[in-house]
Design a protein around this motif. Structure first.
Motif, PDB file in Angstrom:
ATOM      1  N   GLY A  37      12.168   0.133   2.895  1.00 14.74           N
ATOM      2  CA  GLY A  37      10.959  -0.637   2.583  1.00 14.74           C
ATOM      3  C   GLY A  37      11.106  -1.375   1.263  1.00 14.74           C
ATOM      4  O   GLY A  37      10.722  -2.541   1.132  1.00 14.74           O
ATOM      5  N   GLY A  38      11.670  -0.708   0.274  1.00  9.32           N
ATOM      6  CA  GLY A  38      11.915  -1.360  -1.012  1.00  9.32           C
ATOM      7  C   GLY A  38      12.855  -2.539  -0.855  1.00  9.32           C
ATOM      8  O   GLY A  38      12.593  -3.636  -1.349  1.00  9.32           O
ATOM      9  N   GLN A  39      13.919  -2.328  -0.125  1.00  9.01           N
ATOM     10  CA  GLN A  39      14.899  -3.397   0.044  1.00  9.01           C
ATOM     11  C   GLN A  39      14.339  -4.583   0.837  1.00  9.01           C
ATOM     12  O   GLN A  39      14.694  -5.740   0.577  1.00  9.01           O
ATOM     13  CB  GLN A  39      16.172  -2.857   0.710  1.00  9.01           C
ATOM     14  CG  GLN A  39      17.000  -1.974  -0.228  1.00  9.01           C
ATOM     15  CD  GLN A  39      17.582  -2.765  -1.391  1.00  9.01           C
ATOM     16  OE1 GLN A  39      16.879  -3.134  -2.330  1.00  9.01           O
ATOM     17  NE2 GLN A  39      18.870  -3.055  -1.328  1.00  9.01           N
ATOM     18  N   VAL A  40      13.459  -4.308   1.795  1.00 13.50           N
ATOM     19  CA  VAL A  40      12.822  -5.407   2.547  1.00 13.50           C
ATOM     20  C   VAL A  40      12.007  -6.273   1.585  1.00 13.50           C
ATOM     21  O   VAL A  40      12.155  -7.493   1.522  1.00 13.50           O
ATOM     22  CB  VAL A  40      11.922  -4.850   3.678  1.00 13.50           C
ATOM     23  CG1 VAL A  40      11.027  -5.945   4.252  1.00 13.50           C
ATOM     24  CG2 VAL A  40      12.778  -4.230   4.779  1.00 13.50           C
ATOM     25  N   TYR A  41      11.154  -5.629   0.796  1.00  9.90           N
ATOM     26  CA  TYR A  41      10.309  -6.360  -0.153  1.00  9.90           C
ATOM     27  C   TYR A  41      11.160  -7.090  -1.198  1.00  9.90           C
ATOM     28  O   TYR A  41      10.938  -8.268  -1.492  1.00  9.90           O
ATOM     29  CB  TYR A  41       9.349  -5.400  -0.861  1.00  9.90           C
ATOM     30  CG  TYR A  41       8.576  -6.074  -1.972  1.00  9.90           C
ATOM     31  CD1 TYR A  41       7.351  -6.693  -1.722  1.00  9.90           C
ATOM     32  CD2 TYR A  41       9.099  -6.143  -3.269  1.00  9.90           C
ATOM     33  CE1 TYR A  41       6.660  -7.347  -2.731  1.00  9.90           C
ATOM     34  CE2 TYR A  41       8.420  -6.799  -4.282  1.00  9.90           C
ATOM     35  CZ  TYR A  41       7.200  -7.395  -4.007  1.00  9.90           C
ATOM     36  OH  TYR A  41       6.532  -8.060  -5.017  1.00  9.90           O
ATOM     37  N   GLU A  52       0.829  -1.210   0.000  1.00  4.80           N
ATOM     38  CA  GLU A  52       0.000   0.000   0.000  1.00  4.80           C
ATOM     39  C   GLU A  52       0.865   1.263   0.000  1.00  4.80           C
ATOM     40  O   GLU A  52       0.421   2.327  -0.421  1.00  4.80           O
ATOM     41  CB  GLU A  52      -0.922   0.017   1.226  1.00  4.80           C
ATOM     42  CG  GLU A  52      -2.044  -1.005   1.134  1.00  4.80           C
ATOM     43  CD  GLU A  52      -2.944  -1.001   2.366  1.00  4.80           C
ATOM     44  OE1 GLU A  52      -2.982   0.015   3.089  1.00  4.80           O
ATOM     45  OE2 GLU A  52      -3.584  -2.045   2.602  1.00  4.80           O
ATOM     46  N   ILE A  53       2.092   1.111   0.476  1.00  4.41           N
ATOM     47  CA  ILE A  53       3.001   2.265   0.511  1.00  4.41           C
ATOM     48  C   ILE A  53       3.673   2.467  -0.850  1.00  4.41           C
ATOM     49  O   ILE A  53       3.861   3.597  -1.300  1.00  4.41           O
ATOM     50  CB  ILE A  53       4.066   2.077   1.617  1.00  4.41           C
ATOM     51  CG1 ILE A  53       3.379   2.060   3.000  1.00  4.41           C
ATOM     52  CG2 ILE A  53       5.122   3.173   1.564  1.00  4.41           C
ATOM     53  CD1 ILE A  53       4.332   1.807   4.168  1.00  4.41           C
ATOM     54  N   PHE A  54       4.006   1.360  -1.534  1.00  3.39           N
ATOM     55  CA  PHE A  54       4.763   1.468  -2.784  1.00  3.39           C
ATOM     56  C   PHE A  54       4.106   2.364  -3.846  1.00  3.39           C
ATOM     57  O   PHE A  54       4.794   3.142  -4.505  1.00  3.39           O
ATOM     58  CB  PHE A  54       5.066   0.078  -3.359  1.00  3.39           C
ATOM     59  CG  PHE A  54       6.066  -0.706  -2.550  1.00  3.39           C
ATOM     60  CD1 PHE A  54       7.034  -0.067  -1.781  1.00  3.39           C
ATOM     61  CD2 PHE A  54       6.046  -2.101  -2.556  1.00  3.39           C
ATOM     62  CE1 PHE A  54       7.958  -0.787  -1.036  1.00  3.39           C
ATOM     63  CE2 PHE A  54       6.975  -2.838  -1.814  1.00  3.39           C
ATOM     64  CZ  PHE A  54       7.924  -2.179  -1.052  1.00  3.39           C
ATOM     65  N   PRO A  55       2.770   2.299  -4.036  1.00  3.22           N
ATOM     66  CA  PRO A  55       2.181   3.173  -5.070  1.00  3.22           C
ATOM     67  C   PRO A  55       2.272   4.666  -4.750  1.00  3.22           C
ATOM     68  O   PRO A  55       2.010   5.500  -5.610  1.00  3.22           O
ATOM     69  CB  PRO A  55       0.712   2.718  -5.117  1.00  3.22           C
ATOM     70  CG  PRO A  55       0.723   1.337  -4.553  1.00  3.22           C
ATOM     71  CD  PRO A  55       1.794   1.353  -3.489  1.00  3.22           C
ATOM     72  N   MET A  56       2.627   5.015  -3.515  1.00  4.96           N
ATOM     73  CA  MET A  56       2.793   6.437  -3.153  1.00  4.96           C
ATOM     74  C   MET A  56       4.178   6.677  -2.563  1.00  4.96           C
ATOM     75  O   MET A  56       4.382   7.549  -1.733  1.00  4.96           O
ATOM     76  CB  MET A  56       1.706   6.850  -2.155  1.00  4.96           C
ATOM     77  CG  MET A  56       1.598   5.936  -0.946  1.00  4.96           C
ATOM     78  SD  MET A  56       0.521   6.645   0.311  1.00  4.96           S
ATOM     79  CE  MET A  56       1.402   6.151   1.790  1.00  4.96           C
ATOM     80  N   HIS A  65      16.935   0.628  -4.577  1.00  2.00           N
ATOM     81  CA  HIS A  65      15.855  -0.021  -3.817  1.00  2.00           C
ATOM     82  C   HIS A  65      14.552  -0.098  -4.595  1.00  2.00           C
ATOM     83  O   HIS A  65      13.554  -0.601  -4.083  1.00  2.00           O
ATOM     84  CB  HIS A  65      15.583   0.806  -2.557  1.00  2.00           C
ATOM     85  CG  HIS A  65      15.125   2.197  -2.916  1.00  2.00           C
ATOM     86  ND1 HIS A  65      15.999   3.157  -3.381  1.00  2.00           N
ATOM     87  CD2 HIS A  65      13.894   2.763  -2.947  1.00  2.00           C
ATOM     88  CE1 HIS A  65      15.317   4.272  -3.650  1.00  2.00           C
ATOM     89  NE2 HIS A  65      14.041   4.057  -3.404  1.00  2.00           N
ATOM     90  N   ILE A  66      14.528   0.451  -5.796  1.00  2.00           N
ATOM     91  CA  ILE A  66      13.249   0.624  -6.515  1.00  2.00           C
ATOM     92  C   ILE A  66      12.706  -0.735  -6.968  1.00  2.00           C
ATOM     93  O   ILE A  66      13.465  -1.649  -7.277  1.00  2.00           O
ATOM     94  CB  ILE A  66      13.450   1.599  -7.698  1.00  2.00           C
ATOM     95  CG1 ILE A  66      13.857   2.973  -7.127  1.00  2.00           C
ATOM     96  CG2 ILE A  66      12.203   1.718  -8.563  1.00  2.00           C
ATOM     97  CD1 ILE A  66      14.306   3.982  -8.170  1.00  2.00           C
TER      98      ILE A  66
END
Ligand code: MN
Length: 200
Positions: free
Chosen positions: A71-75, A55-59, A144-145
């Motif tokens: 957060g990107g690196q975790v995913y 839910e965070i990635f699209p914003m 991280h993208i």
């Protein structure tokens, strides 16, 4: 959704000889763990705490950089670990195999193109197979993208990824990223990726 360092579904030496035990151990218990810790610290006591990453990635362009980067690196690492499994079959089957052939002509052509994009990603980053309404494509991202983010050049549902940061391969492969990518094909968890492709 709790953000935690996931347990791997295989042992640190299970991907030998393609990825060595020491690289796996450091990558998981040092690099990935640090991203998890930094992410948790970055969202602590903010409105983003407890919010699912998807839910965070699209914003992502609107959140503080430590949230976005960690957060990107975790995913991305979670998906990378699940993109591999010891003793994997060498090619996909079923609907995913058909989608790849439809898009690239053959599985071998797909592998060549993916390898090329992964090898030429400038600096740290990732290469991805993604899908959009059942149509598959290859993309790469820096740092991280990932393709779920609003800042990604090409967006879509990630099916699998390879980490081409130097920390993913340098101990064994030194500067020879293409050799690491070649070895990676022996590990791709096609059974799991087929399931992800078929999930709506
Ligand atoms: Mn990594």
């Amino acid at each position: 959704m709790k953000i935690e360092l996931p347990e791997l579904q295989y042992s640190y030496d299970a991907l030998e000889p393609y990825i060595d035990e020491e690289t796996m151990k450091i990558h998981h218990t040092k690099h990935h763990k640090k991203y998890v810790e930094k992410y948790k610290a970055a969202v602590q006591d903010t409105e983003l705490e407890g919010k699912p990453l998807n839910e965070i990635f699209p914003m992502i362009s609107k959140v503080p950089f430590p949230v976005a980067s960690n957060g990107g690196q975790v995913y991305n690492h979670n998906l990378f670990w699940r993109s591999m499994a010891p003793g994997s079959k060498k090619e996909p089957e079923g609907a995913l195999a058909e989608a790849i052939t439809k898009e690239f002509g053959s599985f071998d052509t797909f592998k060549e193109k993916f390898s090329e994009i992964a090898a030429t990603q400038f600096g740290s980053g990732w290469a991805w197979l993604i899908s959009n309404d059942g149509k598959v494509s290859i993309t790469s991202t820096s740092n991280h993208i990932n393709p779920l983010m609003d800042i990604a050049e090409t967006r879509g549902k990630p099916l699998f990824c390879i980490d081409v940061w130097e920390h993913a391969y340098y101990l064994k492969y030194k500067n020879k990223r293409p050799d690491f990518i070649k070895a990676f094909w022996n590990l791709v968890n096609w059974t799991g990726i087929e399931l992800r492709f078929e999930q709506k």
